[in-house]
Design an enzyme around this catalytic site. Sequence first.
Site, mmCIF file in Angstrom:
data_model
loop_
_atom_site.group_PDB
_atom_site.id
_atom_site.type_symbol
_atom_site.label_atom_id
_atom_site.label_comp_id
_atom_site.label_asym_id
_atom_site.label_seq_id
_atom_site.Cartn_x
_atom_site.Cartn_y
_atom_site.Cartn_z
ATOM 1 C CG HIS A 71 4.403 -1.654 0.188
ATOM 2 N ND1 HIS A 71 4.525 -0.497 0.910
ATOM 3 C CD2 HIS A 71 3.704 -2.502 0.964
ATOM 4 C CE1 HIS A 71 3.921 -0.631 2.075
ATOM 5 N NE2 HIS A 71 3.406 -1.846 2.126
ATOM 6 C CG ASP A 318 0.133 -1.125 1.350
ATOM 7 O OD1 ASP A 318 0.479 -2.223 1.822
ATOM 8 O OD2 ASP A 318 -0.313 -0.187 2.048
HETATM 9 ZN ZN LIG Z 1 2.377 0.421 5.360
#
Ligand SMILES: [Zn+2]
Lengths: 462, 360
Positions: A71, A318
Amino acid sequence: MADQHQNADNSGAHLIRGASILGGAAEDLLIRDGVIAARGRHLDADVAGVREATVIDAAGLVALPGMVDIHTHLREPGREDAETVETGTRAAALGGYTAVHAMANSTPVADTAGVVEQVLTLGRTAGWVDVRPVGAVTVGLAGEQLAELGAMADSRAHVRVFSDDGICVHDPVLMRRALEYVKAFDGVVAQHAQEPRLTAGAQMNEGEVSAVLGLAGWPAVAEESIIARDVLLAQHVGSRLHVCHVSTAGSVEIIRWAKSRGVNVTAEVTPHHLWLTDELARSYDPVYKVNPPLRTDADVQALRAALADGTIDVVGTDHAPHPSEHKECEWAQAAMGMTGLETALSVVQHTMIETGLMGWEDFARVTSTAPAAIGRVQDQGRPLEAGEPANVILVDPAARWTVDPSKMATMGRNSPFAGRELPGKVVATFFKGHPTVLDGKLNTPYRWPVDALDAGPAGRRP
Amino acid sequence: MRHLLSTEDLSLHNAIRILDTAEEMAAVGEREVKKLPALRGRTVVNLFFEDSTRTRISFEAAAKRLSADVINFAAKGSSVSKGESLKDTAQTLAAMGADAVVIRHWASGAPHRLAATDWIDAAVINAGDGTHEHPTQALLDAFTMRRHWSKLAGTPSAGADLKGMRVAIAGDVLHSRVARSNVWLLRTLGAEVTLVAPPTLLPIGVEKWPCAVSFDLDETLAQGVDAMMMLRVQGERMNASFFPTTREYSRRWGFDDNRLRALDSLGLKDTIIMHPGPMNRGLEISAAAADSPRSTVLAQVRNGVSVRMAALYLLLSGENREPAAAAVSASAAASAAASSDAPAAHAANPNLTYSHQESH
Ligand SMILES: [Zn+2]
């Protein structure tokens, strides 16, 4: 070794002396021609290649498989003021990564074969890590019609992970169809679980702190209700589901339940959700603004336990760089997201290893083996054995360093760990046998063969 | 005290100090010449990102009575609405030599950002931020309550707190910065607070606040209330399903004529009715209640100027300055003649206006 850098031709051989393999006994690794050519207690000079190899004294260092981020937001194409594939993958290499999954929310959105091939080519031209493009689930992330999932899967980018990340695929019919459709090419839908009506205007975790700060709440139930629905959908249609950035104790319970029922679901947690809490929002400093938001300490503890017991499969950063003007403003005006590639290893060491919850073998599982398996990245997340691709990192677990965002390779200065002292430092990163990082500093990128750079009509020739 | 950002972190000492100073300022307001030279040459900027004529003119009157130069900076129709950032605006004000910034902002925490960053070095006064806090409103409410409470006790209000006073606050607590600031300040001053609201208009987490919570206004009144504060309810909340209709809201949570009569039948003859304004007559408060002798609505407006004078004075005149009382008496005679034309004099001489900036 510093003066013997082999660069563009990727041909240098390296002998790693006495690294603790996955935190276990010290052994030597001979890296040559892109693979681990030999592994042993003390590789003799008569082993082929040892004599010519550059020696790296790895006493006290831990050897791990190169980390794979499931991610990452690389921002290119479209937001090159925030990050480029070049700068983001430099950060990744420095952070110990040899592969990253580039999320689809670029401009244009990665919802066609052309865009994913462009991102693939940008990644290969940069050469710091393997850039695996993620394809959008829906056209323009609009949540209305499926993107060309099959075309992206069949493209040169071989997309296997599909996500509208940043936005939830909230329409249950569309989510069902996406889950079903990607079965045709062994794909997975990575869901950003956020019920949109329950989170309209949401600014931070809804609870004791948001009540005092007067910031609109993002309730845990908005995440949990989508995960509950999605695991049931995945069970119903027999598909593979991946849950991005799980942030609440309740989500952990639902995923644990789903796994116990045999649902094919994997889950991810970010480094920041393993450590930071919503108490930090009391500063109103938007560097702590992220989606999903920082939660409570009870959530943090539940996420750590879930990562340790395998309920949560992987750590995903992320990584979300933003230009400074998007953080130097009012909380409500600020962009959501934090950088993470250059701090992930240290934060996981701090929160999971130094707490005794996990060892380095587990670390390799959650940062490399499992994410590579989810993304179907064949040559990553492999054992450190002879004959395996040489995606290897060396980590000094005894090192201590203080986070200074201005010194990072990412263009993003939005690290929530700024000023904190962290353990663990990446000393070297080998990507396809080539050292992209040496002595804790960027070395040179791996050079792909010219035909690997050609991404066809939509791509960019070097 | 360097800034006034919230009542949550306002100590009892500082709260009492502001209220006592406000009493001294109120005395100035009763003089024929309502002006002190205390902040002559200092510049106060009213930085309003949200329309609020009431609060803005209250701060403007307060600053002018202290002889400060006042710049009104409304974000609407300015460079701010054309996308200029808070940071750029703050740096612009710093370059203009602002000593204090009174900021009203729709975003919770915006005053904290001004105070915490190096964008500007001025004292920051929160004049209402989003759904977070409105500390000067809570201070003027407390000032109003303290005067009433002391009068009942027959003791001077200076130095007093609100120990034992029962305060009910009814309405849209969820979206109310006034409610938040009042809860913290009244806790600090020792009052007993009960919040009354439909469950949809209470924040998750309210159970951790230092107050009681009730869904039943009549029951709360029956238990005895010394001050009844009604909060403004926006009609648009109805469209977001916070309550079914405005009529139903008024019946259950509005201070209507029946409840006004109930105060008498309950023997609560000294209970005051408060409202921060602007009022929705007929929604959260009936006309009869708003206009009754129990109503302190206009006194609150009047007290607002005194409290804001006190805040500006304490923030800008520094910890080591003489107490306001001394300043008031010592300067009374001198200021009477000079003060009325002071702003004009400063405007004509920019050096005089901004010269203090070099010294701090
Ligand atoms: Zn997200």
